[in-house]
Design an enzyme around this catalytic site. Structure first.
Site, PDB file in Angstrom:
ATOM      1  N   THR A  53      79.313  45.823  -5.424  1.00  0.00           N
ATOM      2  CA  THR A  53      79.579  45.383  -6.792  1.00  0.00           C
ATOM      3  C   THR A  53      81.061  45.481  -7.139  1.00  0.00           C
ATOM      4  OG1 THR A  53      77.361  45.996  -7.541  1.00  0.00           O
ATOM      5  CG2 THR A  53      79.068  45.839  -9.222  1.00  0.00           C
ATOM      6  N   SER A  74      75.435  36.918  -8.622  1.00  0.00           N
ATOM      7  CA  SER A  74      75.204  38.354  -8.559  1.00  0.00           C
ATOM      8  C   SER A  74      76.011  38.874  -7.381  1.00  0.00           C
ATOM      9  CB  SER A  74      73.717  38.649  -8.343  1.00  0.00           C
ATOM     10  OG  SER A  74      73.512  39.988  -7.911  1.00  0.00           O
ATOM     11  N   THR A  75      76.322  40.144  -7.421  1.00  0.00           N
ATOM     12  CA  THR A  75      76.942  40.742  -6.233  1.00  0.00           C
ATOM     13  C   THR A  75      76.069  40.502  -5.002  1.00  0.00           C
ATOM     14  OG1 THR A  75      78.096  42.458  -7.488  1.00  0.00           O
ATOM     15  CG2 THR A  75      77.600  42.956  -5.177  1.00  0.00           C
ATOM     16  N   ASN A  76      74.764  40.440  -5.226  1.00  0.00           N
ATOM     17  CA  ASN A  76      73.829  40.379  -4.104  1.00  0.00           C
ATOM     18  C   ASN A  76      73.783  39.033  -3.397  1.00  0.00           C
ATOM     19  OD1 ASN A  76      73.347  42.941  -5.003  1.00  0.00           O
ATOM     20  ND2 ASN A  76      71.348  42.489  -5.888  1.00  0.00           N
ATOM     21  N   THR A 123      80.946  49.471  46.665  1.00  0.00           N
ATOM     22  CA  THR A 123      79.730  49.655  45.891  1.00  0.00           C
ATOM     23  C   THR A 123      79.411  51.138  45.878  1.00  0.00           C
ATOM     24  OG1 THR A 123      78.331  49.293  47.839  1.00  0.00           O
ATOM     25  CG2 THR A 123      78.801  47.377  46.468  1.00  0.00           C
ATOM     26  N   SER A 166     103.462  62.255  31.923  1.00  0.00           N
ATOM     27  CA  SER A 166     103.337  63.702  32.002  1.00  0.00           C
ATOM     28  C   SER A 166     104.555  64.381  31.408  1.00  0.00           C
ATOM     29  CB  SER A 166     103.171  64.145  33.462  1.00  0.00           C
ATOM     30  OG  SER A 166     103.143  65.557  33.539  1.00  0.00           O
ATOM     31  N   SER A 167     104.290  65.454  30.692  1.00  0.00           N
ATOM     32  CA  SER A 167     105.395  66.242  30.131  1.00  0.00           C
ATOM     33  C   SER A 167     105.859  67.315  31.088  1.00  0.00           C
ATOM     34  CB  SER A 167     104.946  66.899  28.817  1.00  0.00           C
ATOM     35  OG  SER A 167     103.843  67.767  29.069  1.00  0.00           O
ATOM     36  N   LYS A 206     105.309  61.202  37.378  1.00  0.00           N
ATOM     37  CA  LYS A 206     103.899  60.855  37.228  1.00  0.00           C
ATOM     38  C   LYS A 206     103.743  59.712  36.218  1.00  0.00           C
ATOM     39  CE  LYS A 206      99.399  63.149  36.859  1.00  0.00           C
ATOM     40  NZ  LYS A 206      98.726  62.325  35.878  1.00  0.00           N
TER      41      LYS A 206
END
Length: 478
Positions: A107, A146-148, A193, A323-324, A329
């Site tokens: 609404t 209507s909102t609906n 696979t 990587s820190s 890496k």
């Protein structure tokens, strides 16, 4: 101080009483209440321009139909239609401020649009904002509605447009996979696979396979979006059409089709259509299908690029240092973020399904969260696809020699020999290769099963990656 405050705000009233509204705002009291009540998702109507345009389409069609039926005076109808067209052109979108997740079955969305259109129409007619006696948000802008019926119709029109954008983004991603498939068509590698060595294929076949499974989903998305072309405009509150003029529903939907250029149709049964949100559930499921396939692709990319020296290392996606603590890496950050997008889309599908299951009697009051979830999923996917294209797929380079070496050293190439030398010979060669660490190629020659010329023919890359008929017989059985 009071005068200064009066300049900043105007006072409007509704069923609950008076409320201050920013003086320059085109929305009114009911929108202001929604702003105060719903601080939920942090996402608003104006964050989705397609959404705002869609409700302007609906309101324009309603105004045209009501004017044709004599329900709106000429000057009011003209001003309202002009206001709607301005919104369609991208103006005043910042005034559509209701939260995407809200109570009331939408609404607040409907009234937000009614108030913006009314106040802009008032300006066009020479009146002040809030002087609603000349153009009412309810009596004029919501006439016969209507909102609906407005809200679900608006959502459907939004999805039609957003699906086009999603499909376009997916088509670009598919094209990038297809291009890599062509680029890597000559590079032979080992297929797998259950994560174990299988039979040879090309790296190009891997990428063209990605393109193919995603291409299928373009059709599924478009088929799911076709359901959005059927709307319930004219249903008003519960599908009976109360408060609308006879013939309004048909005229409104005809106007909507004319305005949008889309093949929009009126639902056959408006009572059923007003509570039915299965098209949103179906579209969420189509989005989930894409997410499941993208997850598979991203998992494959991460595995196939693993290493680079102690993993599969078949190619090098364009990625960022990850990587820190470990210098040099590089992590598969782009497939990782796409994985997370897919998880979110899959989660949103569950939410949409649960909300769709919440329909009661003649309405589903949970449509706002269904729309929010599907809107979010589309946005995430569009952004994720573009990120994959720009920062991963386009920059992938193949480790060609490594792929070829893996094929040469693989015991699984014995499968290619199976139709020629038989299962018994193939099994014995494979067993000996595993026990000794020697190559299948050397053992076949050593045991005199095939001549070198015939063996090279059987194991030629072009003969191992597609069905072929070879007129070659084994020289002996083990």
């Amino acid at each position: 101080m009071a005068n200064e405050n009066e300049k900043k705000f105007r006072v409007e009233s509704d069923l609950l009483g008076e409320l201050q509204v920013p003086a320059e705002a085109y929305y009114g009291v009911q929108t202001q209440r929604a702003i105060n009540n719903y601080k939920i998702s942090g996402k608003h109507m104006c964050d989705y321009p397609e959404y705002v345009k869609a409700i302007a389409y609906v309101k324009l069609a309603a105004a045209e139909a009501n004017h044709e039926l004599g329900q709106l005076p000429d000057d009011v109808a003209d001003a309202m239609c002009r206001a709607c067209r301005e919104i369609i052109d991208g103006k005043f979108h910042e005034n559509f401020v209701t939260d995407m997740v809200q109570g009331g079955a939408g609404t607040s969305v409907n009234m937000n649009a009614n108030e913006v259109i009314a106040n802009r129409a008032l300006e066009l007619m020479g009146y002040e904002k809030g002087d609603y006696q000349h153009c009412w948000p309810n009596d004029h802008c919501n006439c016969g509605q209507s909102t609906n019926d407005v809200y679900p119709t608006t959502i459907r029109l939004t999805f039609i447009e957003m699906n086009k954008q999603l499909v376009a983004a997916l088509e670009r991603l598919v094209a990038s996979f297809r291009k890599k498939g062509e680029e890597f068509a000559h590079i032979v590698k080992i297929g797998r696979t259950q994560l174990e060595d299988a039979v040879p294929m090309t790296l190009g076949q891997t990428f063209s396979g990605f393109a193919a499974i995603l291409t299928d989903e373009i059709r599924h998305l478009n088929e799911a979006a076709e359901d959005f072309l059927t709307v319930n405009m004219g249903a008003t509150a519960i599908g009976t059409g109360i408060c609308a003029e006879p013939g309004y529903a048909e005229k409104c939907v005809a106007q909507l089709a004319k305005i949008t250029g889309w093949d929009i149709k009126l639902a056959e049964n408006l009572v059923g259509a007003t509570s039915d949100t299965s098209c949103l559930v179906g579209y969420a499921s189509a989005l989930k299908r894409v997410a499941v396939k993208m997850n598979k692709i991203c998992n494959d990319l991460r595995l196939l690029a693993s290493g680079p020296r102690c993993g599969l290392g078949e190619f090098n996606p364009a990625m960022q240092p990850g990587s820190s603590i470990m210098p040099g890496k590089v992590n598969p950050v782009i497939p990782e973020v796409m994985n997370q997008v897919c998880y979110k889309v899959i989660g949103n599908e569950l939410c949409v399904t649960m909300a769709g299951d919440a329909a009661q009697m003649e309405l589903n009051a949970m449509e706002p969260v269904m729309a929010q979830c599907d809107f979010e999923s589309i946005d995430l996917m569009i952004n994720g696809f573009q990120t994959m294209l720009d920062n991963c797929i386009s920059g992938i380079t193949a480790n060609e020699e490594h792929c070829k070496e893996s094929v040469r050293n693989s015991i699984s190439i014995v499968t290619a020999l199976n139709p020629v030398i038989g299962y018994k010979n193939s099994t014995k060669i494979a067993k000996e290769a595993m026990a000794t660490g020697r190559s299948v190629y050397d053992l076949v020659l050593e045991h005199g099963i095939l001549s070198k010329e015939d063996l090279d023919t059987v194991l030629a890359p072009e003969n191992m990656i597609k069905p072929v008929k070879l007129d070659i017989k084994p020289l002996k059985q083990l």
